[in-house]
Design an enzyme around this catalytic site. Structure first.
Site, PDB file in Angstrom:
ATOM      1  N   GLU A 530       0.873  -1.195   0.000  1.00 58.55           N
ATOM      2  CA  GLU A 530       0.000   0.000   0.000  1.00 58.55           C
ATOM      3  C   GLU A 530       0.899   1.230   0.000  1.00 58.55           C
ATOM      4  O   GLU A 530       0.887   2.031   0.921  1.00 58.55           O
ATOM      5  CB  GLU A 530      -0.958   0.000   1.192  1.00 58.55           C
ATOM      6  CG  GLU A 530      -0.313  -0.187   2.553  1.00 58.55           C
ATOM      7  CD  GLU A 530      -1.318   0.000   3.694  1.00 58.55           C
ATOM      8  OE1 GLU A 530      -2.268   0.789   3.528  1.00 58.55           O
ATOM      9  OE2 GLU A 530      -1.134  -0.645   4.732  1.00 58.55           O
ATOM     10  N   GLU A 539       4.817   8.753  -3.800  1.00 61.38           N
ATOM     11  CA  GLU A 539       5.522   8.219  -2.630  1.00 61.38           C
ATOM     12  C   GLU A 539       6.439   7.061  -3.035  1.00 61.38           C
ATOM     13  O   GLU A 539       6.816   6.233  -2.211  1.00 61.38           O
ATOM     14  CB  GLU A 539       4.518   7.808  -1.556  1.00 61.38           C
ATOM     15  CG  GLU A 539       3.804   8.997  -0.943  1.00 61.38           C
ATOM     16  CD  GLU A 539       2.852   8.627   0.188  1.00 61.38           C
ATOM     17  OE1 GLU A 539       2.875   7.465   0.629  1.00 61.38           O
ATOM     18  OE2 GLU A 539       2.093   9.510   0.633  1.00 61.38           O
TER      19      GLU A 539
END
Length: 803
Positions: A530, A539
């Protein structure tokens, strides 16, 4: 960002004030208390009295008479106003001054084309603002510029804006609210009061264009406001007092104002309709607009204008009950669409009887607003979850280089959708694995599953539950580099997972794979992560999963998520731009840093129809514009995509380039050896913009396919989305991710029927990843596309994500 779903949602607070254009008595402490006893929260007061108006009307005509007598304007000075006399102002420093909204004189004309009228008006205005600030007034309402004077009007707005900018320096703690109609209205231009200075302008300055351009446009009022706040550099002490007419404009105009800093919603008495009981009510469109504004982080105040005097002031013996603030539902029933706002002849014939049956309510307009307050619709889940975070700029996380705090993990884990969808994807993947008779990588016949970047373990729990639901046994590994989260994972394994999980502290890129009993290194069948950010790849999910792919079974291994795409749409976000300007004083990199933000008070500049409506909405009022049922659907376009696992040849070349090992390689395009260059991206997008506006930046979203399946009877495509176009269909009420905002250092104005072209790059030098973006505006002239403007090349390299 705790969700309030566990308890009753608090009722929104409406701060309601009362305004009279011609208040008969000065506002004293007794008057204010009487208004509060009736249920009002605040009152307005004009700063100057009719005595000042009379003095100005003596001064200006005599000056113009002297000019008409043959004296040149260069020979006599413009009249100077002396300081206020006590008889010329209602204000004085006292305990209640901070509880009043001070109105400047509505009869001055700051935008007058006549330099004498505008000069006198500015003198009056500056005196009023300075004196009100001296007395301690915190909020001053200023009548907006006249919008109906053709070319003279458009030219005078800059003059008006300069006067406002000057006034902001006169009271450093004063909030100035520009009173404007939501759309230009001829009646508005005629309500400045008897004795307005505009007619005193000399004939040679009262110029109208004759080419038809003097006709008003529904965005002219917004255009005026945009000029004012731009010249005032988005001053945080400048906002709008928005006046609502009885008939609202199209929804796209309402949305434009919804994105602006509206501090006051002004409801004149003429905005109300009469229901069948002859009580004042608002249309469904007005109700929806108010509800939408009341969901903002900073809710506007409501100002009831000219709805009658404060009860009891003219009759001290009158008994006025303290307002309870609520109406019975039948008395506050909404006005019927298309119904007459006046009683029928039969009703009029029995008017006395009807009146006798009505409860004597001295403040019916206020009572109705209090009824609306009590019956506000509940906020969507994401708004309840993000209470306090609306339009609040946050730096994106860098979990690859930073060790996250427990509270950060906790916020993610409260998502009611995300982990349920992950469990569904894992369950389906396990079922398909057995159905297709895929080989497993374990020695005991179990499917090997690894959760990389396990955090505090929510995906580990879901993987165990998916195994139980599918009946497929798994060999489960949890990989986490954060030493603090590693402790929590071990505790979960002891207390919650019955030691069925192998917990490993390691960067996922450095993990060699499952260690078998014989000392050999095995592979993973399903790799779960995730790692997505608000723009999917911001990210560094691509870099992390590329680095962990060496543990994945190259023959049949799968990744959850399997793919993800980044999406963009240009937006007007004046509140965010003002915040960035304020922060830039301390950090010059802020205007080029993407920020995670719960977008709320924004306007989409490019739209594609409106959202689909439910059957119940379709049966409701369709003739009144409604912000909820007719909300515009933004044009959100795809930038690029990533798929996992990536082809082995790409990964092999990346490994070869690392350290300069590629034959003939000249290094990376943006530095380094080019090992991560396969994760660089570029897109050019075009957005059609029907209505003019200002682009303050780009809103970024993502969509991801967790598991796509492969044709089995129980196949189910499992997706997550923050894209407003697809979110309700793919993952409604998901709250883990807010959108990302790519700002523009200098906002870009665009005219009607124009085009915005966005160029976006994802750049990398093997040490960090950053974004670069440009926005250009074009318009079609005679069949040829002409560039109107272009932003700077923005680069977030200084704040890029470290690898």
């Amino acid at each position: 960002m705790d969700s309030s779903a566990s308890g009753a949602e608090p009722m929104p607070i409406f701060y309601v004030g009362q305004h009279e254009s011609r208040r008969s008595v000065p506002v004293t402490e007794q008057v204010l208390q009487q208004a509060r006893d009736c249920g009002y929260d605040m009152l307005t007061t004009e700063i100057s009295t009719p005595h000042l108006h009379a003095e100005v009307w003596k001064l200006l005509p005599s000056y113009f008479e002297e000019l008409e007598g043959g004296v040149s304007a260069d020979e006599i000075p413009i009249p100077l106003l002396p300081p206020f006399k006590p008889s010329e102002t209602y204000l004085t420093p006292n305990e209640i001054i901070g509880q009043l909204l001070a109105f400047t004189s509505p009869w001055i004309d700051l935008s007058s084309p006549d330099p004498v009228v505008s000069n006198i008006s500015r003198q009056i205005f500056n005196q009023e603002v300075a004196y009100a600030a001296f007395c301690g007034s915190g909020n001053i309402v200023v009548r907006g510029p006249n919008l109906g004077r053709g070319r003279a009007s458009s030219e005078g707005i800059a003059q008006y804006a300069r006067a406002i900018n000057e006034a902001l320096s006169l009271g450093p703690y004063v909030q100035i609210h520009i009173h404007l109609p939501i759309v230009p209205d001829p009646d508005w231009d005629n309500t400045g009061g008897v004795g307005h200075l505009a007619p005193l302008a000399r004939p040679e300055f009262r110029e109208f264009t004759s080419d038809g351009s003097q006709g008003s446009d529904i965005l002219d009022a917004w255009d005026a406001w945009n000029t004012i706040r731009t010249l005032c550099k988005y001053n945080a002490r400048l906002s709008v007092a928005l006046s609502l007419p009885q008939h609202l404009p199209p929804v796209h105009v309402q949305w434009r104002w919804y994105s602006e800093p509206v501090r006051l919603l002004v409801l004149p008495g003429v905005s109300f309709l009469l229901n069948k009981r002859r009580q004042p009510v608002l249309s469904r469109g007005h109700q929806a607009l108010i509800s939408r504004f009341m969901r903002l982080k900073q809710q506007p105040w409501v100002l009831l204008s000219d709805v009658g005097p404060i009860p009891g002031l003219n009759d001290p013996n009158m008994l006025v009950p303290v307002a309870t603030g609520f109406l019975s539902p039948d008395r506050a029933a909404d006005a019927s669409v298309g119904a007459s706002t006046y009683p029928t002849p039969a009703e009029a014939a029995h008017g006395q009887d009807l009146s006798a049956k009505e409860i004597n309510d001295p403040t019916p307009h206020l009572s109705y607003i209090r009824y609306l307050q009590k019956h506000q619709p509940p906020k969507p889940i994401i708004e309840r979850f993000g209470a306090g975070y609306q339009d609040y700029l946050q730096a994106p996380l860098q979990p690859l280089t930073d060790n996250l705090e427990s509270i950060t993990y906790e916020v993610f884990e409260k998502d009611p959708i995300k982990y349920e969808w992950y469990e569904r994807a894992i369950t389906q993947a396990l079922k398909d694995w057995v159905t297709e008779n895929k080989p497993v990588s374990s020695l005991n016949g179990n499917v090997v599953v690894a959760v990389v970047g396990a955090g505090r373990g929510p995906l580990v729990t879901r993987a165990l539950q998916a195994s139980a639901a599918s009946g497929v046994p798994i060999e489960l590994y949890a990989i986490e580099k954060n030493p603090n989260a590693y402790v929590v994972l071990q505790r979960h394994n002891d207390e919650d997972w019955a030691n069925r999980v192998t917990v490993i502290k390691s960067d996922m890129r450095a993990w060699k794979g499952p260690l078998r009993a014989d000392g050999s290194i095995g592979q993973v069948d399903i790799l779960i992560s995730e790692l997505l950010g608000s723009f999917a790849d911001n990210e560094l999910s691509p870099e992390c999963l590329d680095g962990a792919q060496h543990v994945l079974n190259s023959y049949s291994g799968i990744s959850i998520p399997a793919s993800y795409t980044a999406h963009l749409s240009p937006i007007a976000a004046p509140k965010l731009h003002a915040d960035i300007l304020a922060r830039a004083a301390q950090d010059p990199n802020v205007p080029e840093t993407p920020h995670v933000v719960m977008l709320h008070a924004v306007d989409y500049l490019s739209t594609d129809g409106t959202r689909a409506r439910s059957d119940s909405e379709a049966k409701s009022d369709t003739t009144t514009p409604n912000l909820e049922t007719h909300s515009p659907m933004p044009d959100v376009q795809t930038c690029w995509s990533f798929t996992h696992p990536i082809p082995s040849r790409i990964l092999a070349q990346s490994n070869l380039r690392r350290g300069g090992g590629a034959s003939g390689g000249g290094g990376g395009m943006t530095g380094g050896d080019g090992a991560n260059e396969h994760n660089a991206r570029f897109c050019r997008l075009r957005f059609a913009c029907k209505s003019r506006g200002v682009c303050h930046g780009l809103a970024g979203y993502f969509e991801t396919v967790l598991y796509e399946g492969n044709g089995s009877n129980e196949w189910e495509r499992v997706e997550l989305s923050t894209n407003p176009v697809t979110m309700d269909r793919k993952s409604k009420d998901m709250i883990s991710w807010f959108p990302i905002f790519f700002p523009l250092k200098v906002p870009l104005y665009i005219p009607d029927d124009s085009e915005l072209q966005v160029s976006m790059w994802r750049q990398t030098d093997d040490r960090k990843v950053w974004y670069e973006w440009i926005v250009e505006s074009f318009v079609n002239v005679g069949g040829k596309k002409m560039r109107l403007g272009m932003s700077d090349l923005h680069s977030s390299k200084k704040s890029g994500c470290l690898m």
